[in-house]
Scaffold this motif. Structure first.
Motif, short mmCIF file in Angstrom:
data_model
loop_
_atom_site.label_atom_id
_atom_site.label_comp_id
_atom_site.label_asym_id
_atom_site.label_seq_id
_atom_site.Cartn_x
_atom_site.Cartn_y
_atom_site.Cartn_z
N GLY A 121 -0.96 11.74 9.05
CA GLY A 121 -0.70 11.40 7.53
C GLY A 121 -0.70 12.79 6.82
O GLY A 121 -0.76 13.81 7.22
N ILE A 122 -0.08 12.61 5.53
CA ILE A 122 -0.30 13.53 4.54
C ILE A 122 -1.72 13.67 3.94
O ILE A 122 -1.95 12.59 3.49
CB ILE A 122 0.82 13.40 3.48
CG1 ILE A 122 2.18 13.48 4.24
CG2 ILE A 122 0.63 14.60 2.50
CD1 ILE A 122 3.24 12.90 3.31
N GLY A 179 -5.06 15.25 9.31
CA GLY A 179 -3.75 14.87 9.30
C GLY A 179 -3.21 13.98 10.77
O GLY A 179 -2.05 13.38 10.61
N ARG A 207 -5.09 13.80 1.78
CA ARG A 207 -5.30 13.31 0.55
C ARG A 207 -4.17 12.84 -0.34
O ARG A 207 -4.46 12.69 -1.74
CB ARG A 207 -5.72 14.80 -0.33
CG ARG A 207 -6.84 15.38 0.24
CD ARG A 207 -7.23 16.51 -0.55
NE ARG A 207 -6.37 17.74 0.05
CZ ARG A 207 -6.41 18.41 1.15
NH1 ARG A 207 -7.54 18.26 2.08
NH2 ARG A 207 -5.72 19.47 1.40
N THR A 208 -3.46 11.93 0.22
CA THR A 208 -2.49 11.09 -0.47
C THR A 208 -2.58 9.76 0.07
O THR A 208 -2.26 8.87 -0.67
CB THR A 208 -1.02 11.42 -0.02
OG1 THR A 208 -0.81 11.17 1.44
CG2 THR A 208 -0.83 12.97 -0.43
N GLY A 209 -3.23 9.17 1.14
CA GLY A 209 -3.58 7.99 1.78
C GLY A 209 -2.21 7.48 2.35
O GLY A 209 -2.01 6.35 2.96
N LEU A 210 -0.95 8.25 2.47
CA LEU A 210 -0.04 8.00 3.33
C LEU A 210 -0.16 8.43 4.85
O LEU A 210 -0.49 9.53 4.86
CB LEU A 210 1.46 8.70 2.66
CG LEU A 210 1.82 8.29 1.14
CD1 LEU A 210 2.77 9.10 0.72
CD2 LEU A 210 2.04 6.74 1.07
N TYR A 211 -0.04 7.43 5.68
CA TYR A 211 0.12 7.64 7.13
C TYR A 211 0.81 6.83 7.91
O TYR A 211 1.29 5.55 7.42
CB TYR A 211 -1.57 7.75 7.55
CG TYR A 211 -2.04 6.35 7.58
CD1 TYR A 211 -2.38 5.55 8.38
CD2 TYR A 211 -2.79 5.88 6.22
CE1 TYR A 211 -2.82 4.25 8.43
CE2 TYR A 211 -3.29 4.89 5.99
CZ TYR A 211 -3.34 3.84 7.33
OH TYR A 211 -4.12 2.61 7.00
#
Length: 60
Positions: free
Chosen positions: A47-48, A31, A50-54
């Motif tokens: 980022g979060i 993260g 395993r979500t791809g959001l960063y």
């Protein structure tokens, strides 16, 4: 549509990434990472998992 390609190699928190632009490296934990991209720009990101959001912040 733009196609992108990269290959990452991970070893104990150190990641080396090879792409069409060159070689970059980073280190960190789940993260949160610090690194240098192939253009030589330094950055940190978080980022979060395993979500791809960063979020990524580049420095001069």
């Amino acid at each position: 549509m733009i196609w992108r390609w990269r290959k990452s190699i991970n070893f104990r928190g150190l990641r080396t990434t090879v792409s069409k632009k060159g070689v970059g490296s980073s280190f960190g934990f789940l993260g949160f990472r610090f690194g240098v991209n192939p253009d030589g720009k330094k950055y940190w990101s978080f980022g979060i998992p395993r979500t791809g959001l960063y979020y990524i912040k580049y420095y001069k």
